[in-house]
Design a protein around this motif. Sequence first.
Motif, PDB file in Angstrom:
ATOM      1  N   LYS A   1      11.887 -34.160 -32.564  1.00 31.19           N
ATOM      2  CA  LYS A   1      12.347 -32.941 -33.214  1.00 31.19           C
ATOM      3  C   LYS A   1      11.901 -31.718 -32.412  1.00 31.19           C
ATOM      4  O   LYS A   1      10.775 -31.648 -31.939  1.00 31.19           O
ATOM      5  CB  LYS A   1      11.801 -32.855 -34.635  1.00 31.19           C
ATOM      6  N   SER A   2      12.822 -30.784 -32.262  1.00 33.84           N
ATOM      7  CA  SER A   2      12.515 -29.558 -31.523  1.00 33.84           C
ATOM      8  C   SER A   2      11.825 -28.550 -32.444  1.00 33.84           C
ATOM      9  O   SER A   2      11.651 -28.781 -33.644  1.00 33.84           O
ATOM     10  CB  SER A   2      13.801 -28.960 -30.968  1.00 33.84           C
ATOM     11  N   ASP A   3      11.437 -27.433 -31.853  1.00 37.05           N
ATOM     12  CA  ASP A   3      10.905 -26.339 -32.665  1.00 37.05           C
ATOM     13  C   ASP A   3      12.009 -25.774 -33.544  1.00 37.05           C
ATOM     14  O   ASP A   3      13.195 -25.793 -33.197  1.00 37.05           O
ATOM     15  CB  ASP A   3      10.342 -25.237 -31.756  1.00 37.05           C
ATOM     16  N   ILE A   4      11.627 -25.259 -34.671  1.00 38.14           N
ATOM     17  CA  ILE A   4      12.602 -24.713 -35.620  1.00 38.14           C
ATOM     18  C   ILE A   4      13.091 -23.355 -35.118  1.00 38.14           C
ATOM     19  O   ILE A   4      12.304 -22.482 -34.747  1.00 38.14           O
ATOM     20  CB  ILE A   4      11.972 -24.582 -37.017  1.00 38.14           C
ATOM     21  N   ASP A   5      14.420 -23.206 -35.087  1.00 39.56           N
ATOM     22  CA  ASP A   5      15.043 -21.950 -34.672  1.00 39.56           C
ATOM     23  C   ASP A   5      15.440 -21.177 -35.931  1.00 39.56           C
ATOM     24  O   ASP A   5      16.345 -21.582 -36.668  1.00 39.56           O
ATOM     25  CB  ASP A   5      16.279 -22.242 -33.823  1.00 39.56           C
ATOM     26  N   PRO A   6      14.769 -20.055 -36.216  1.00 35.70           N
ATOM     27  CA  PRO A   6      15.070 -19.324 -37.467  1.00 35.70           C
ATOM     28  C   PRO A   6      16.376 -18.540 -37.419  1.00 35.70           C
ATOM     29  O   PRO A   6      16.880 -18.127 -38.458  1.00 35.70           O
ATOM     30  CB  PRO A   6      13.872 -18.374 -37.602  1.00 35.70           C
TER      31      PRO A   6
ATOM     32  N   ASN B   1      22.156 -16.918 -41.546  1.00 36.69           N
ATOM     33  CA  ASN B   1      20.749 -16.759 -41.935  1.00 36.69           C
ATOM     34  C   ASN B   1      20.076 -18.088 -42.267  1.00 36.69           C
ATOM     35  O   ASN B   1      19.191 -18.164 -43.118  1.00 36.69           O
ATOM     36  CB  ASN B   1      20.630 -15.813 -43.140  1.00 36.69           C
ATOM     37  N   MET B   2      20.512 -19.155 -41.595  1.00 34.40           N
ATOM     38  CA  MET B   2      19.914 -20.476 -41.794  1.00 34.40           C
ATOM     39  C   MET B   2      19.119 -20.868 -40.553  1.00 34.40           C
ATOM     40  O   MET B   2      19.524 -20.569 -39.421  1.00 34.40           O
ATOM     41  CB  MET B   2      20.996 -21.533 -42.053  1.00 34.40           C
ATOM     42  N   ALA B   3      18.016 -21.549 -40.788  1.00 38.24           N
ATOM     43  CA  ALA B   3      17.228 -22.084 -39.678  1.00 38.24           C
ATOM     44  C   ALA B   3      17.838 -23.409 -39.225  1.00 38.24           C
ATOM     45  O   ALA B   3      18.552 -24.083 -39.971  1.00 38.24           O
ATOM     46  CB  ALA B   3      15.785 -22.280 -40.106  1.00 38.24           C
ATOM     47  N   SER B   4      17.563 -23.787 -37.988  1.00 42.59           N
ATOM     48  CA  SER B   4      18.104 -25.042 -37.449  1.00 42.59           C
ATOM     49  C   SER B   4      17.029 -25.747 -36.638  1.00 42.59           C
ATOM     50  O   SER B   4      16.058 -25.135 -36.171  1.00 42.59           O
ATOM     51  CB  SER B   4      19.334 -24.788 -36.578  1.00 42.59           C
ATOM     52  N   GLN B   5      17.233 -27.038 -36.448  1.00 39.88           N
ATOM     53  CA  GLN B   5      16.302 -27.869 -35.684  1.00 39.88           C
ATOM     54  C   GLN B   5      17.070 -29.039 -35.083  1.00 39.88           C
ATOM     55  O   GLN B   5      17.921 -29.644 -35.740  1.00 39.88           O
ATOM     56  CB  GLN B   5      15.175 -28.390 -36.577  1.00 39.88           C
ATOM     57  N   ILE B   6      16.780 -29.348 -33.812  1.00 42.16           N
ATOM     58  CA  ILE B   6      17.395 -30.511 -33.165  1.00 42.16           C
ATOM     59  C   ILE B   6      16.670 -31.771 -33.633  1.00 42.16           C
ATOM     60  O   ILE B   6      15.452 -31.887 -33.518  1.00 42.16           O
ATOM     61  CB  ILE B   6      17.322 -30.390 -31.630  1.00 42.16           C
ATOM     62  N   LEU B   7      17.438 -32.730 -34.157  1.00 42.07           N
ATOM     63  CA  LEU B   7      16.870 -33.980 -34.649  1.00 42.07           C
ATOM     64  C   LEU B   7      16.969 -35.113 -33.634  1.00 42.07           C
ATOM     65  O   LEU B   7      16.089 -35.969 -33.557  1.00 42.07           O
ATOM     66  CB  LEU B   7      17.577 -34.421 -35.937  1.00 42.07           C
ATOM     67  N   ALA B   8      18.048 -35.147 -32.863  1.00 43.81           N
ATOM     68  CA  ALA B   8      18.252 -36.266 -31.935  1.00 43.81           C
ATOM     69  C   ALA B   8      19.190 -35.834 -30.823  1.00 43.81           C
ATOM     70  O   ALA B   8      20.023 -34.935 -30.991  1.00 43.81           O
ATOM     71  CB  ALA B   8      18.833 -37.478 -32.660  1.00 43.81           C
TER      72      ALA B   8
END
Length: 576
Positions: free
Chosen positions: A193-198, A203-210
């Motif tokens: 998992k990557s760092d969370i991108d706010p 206005n939603m945060a995102s994160q790379i899972l795979a």
Amino acid sequence: MKERLLYIFLLCTSVITYGQVNLSLEPDKYEYNGRDIVNLTVTLELNGGEYEQQTAFQLPDLSKFTIIGSGSVTNTLVDPETNTVIIQKITRLALEPKKKGKIKIGSVLVTVSDKRYKTEPFDIFVKDIERKTLASDDVYLNMEIEDKEVYKDQPTIAVLRVYSKNIDNFRKVKNIHLPKQDNIIVHPVNFIKSDIDPSGYGNMASQILAVFMVFPNEAGYIEVPSVSASVNTFSHKNKILSNKVKLSVKKLPDNAPVGFKNAVGNFSVNVYNASQEKIEVKKPIHIVVKVSGEGNLTDLHLPKIQLSPDYEVFAPKITSKVMPGKAGIKGEILANYVIIPNKAGDILIRTENFAFFNPAAKEYTDLGEQTLSLNAMSHDQVLEAQSTVEKVNEYTNSFLETVNSPVLKTTSFKIKQKDKFNWNTLFINLGILLGLFFIYLIFKSWQKKRITIKENVSQKPVLGSVAETENEIRKNLKTDVRDYFAYLETLKEKEDFGQFFKTVEELDLEIRNQHSKGSADDFRQYIEGLKGLTLAEEYRKISQKIQIEKYSPIKSKEGISELLKDIVYLYSQISK
């Protein structure tokens, strides 16, 4: 006069109406969302049988789109009132925009009866993806593939992201299942998992899972299925799906070489002899075919070693050292073959022809067949080729193998073949031999005294026949094979495979000595007469399996476990 002019004007107008060419290009609409498909319709209408279409439709520049579908139809009809032939040709295109914003679509050109016609250019507008306003607990997945136009068997990178307004939801996303489909092969790159991108969309945060690679194995338009995951909470468990992505898979060029199967990337092939010993007739050697490079490395068809009357070849063991790269899977695949030469002299080992398609150069590369020249020697030639040092070392090692036991592991003092003579090792081994000789003399003297004392104390009467007496003596001299089995189990757990095979040889030699059979062939015939043909054939098969596993450069604990089970069963049956 005015009536005549009006009549002539109307007549000319009707002629023009009955004989004309109409060309048009129209979209289904002019505003699209980010995931909408743009449908274009090209229509050519020829009113009159004297018109002839001389060129196909010349489409405008569509590089800002991915063509995901097309089709054409031709309709011919006759106007019953005017008896005019009307030919209508319609072509439809389904396009997926590669960018957002205002996109200009140019003119379609066609030549009819030596005259060139074209449509007027127009603009369409592609809006960003409309996202619904989500509640704070909503979570959704998005699969992103940047390169959607690839060749068959060429990989493309896919990234799976999770979006949510509540950052705490990211730790609840688990059990990611990558897409599966017959026309694609999916290889995971990582699930880190990557760092969370706010600063995500809406206005939603995102994160790379795979991150994973998709290898399409057929040409055409392929839809990559959704990736699934679960959102686990204390009260319930929800399954969520990502979007689907369409790929435009290009067909490979038709001028493929003979050796091409499915290798796409950039590769090289090398064949070499992995055995260190001299090549001897009827003795196994290990030949390795190595394919290295980057592309669909783990899924390509490896070039096999061709059959020949000069040698026997067995099915290879495949090992790999690979990792994800920028253009596919990179590393090397090793096919380890066991080959037994059938004759003395020069032997030429050939592989199958191998070719690959390089997507970067957009051309095929034919590596042809790879060859390896070997010189096999007979047993007498091998002995003649040995130096004096090698002969001394072989004699010493043979002696140490003969006197070795599970208690005193003298095989650890065996001499390894080296180019330089080590005098210290020779003196140490000679000292060991002398020490063993003196111990043997002391043991024989003690044994002789013990026998003399027993004879003086009492004379045991001779009972039974000679055969019964012989069986009684053999029973007294019989070694408990369970001690060997326990020691072999210990060596297997320690993964000391070299010592494992030495102990197996000691066990076999001990059993043969108990039955007064020096060679393996004599012992097999003895088993056949005593225990039956089935057990004798089992002894031959397991002996061959032991040799193949012994000389295999790649040994696994699981394979040794299976071999040990066979050894325990065989020698338990023989020792009954």
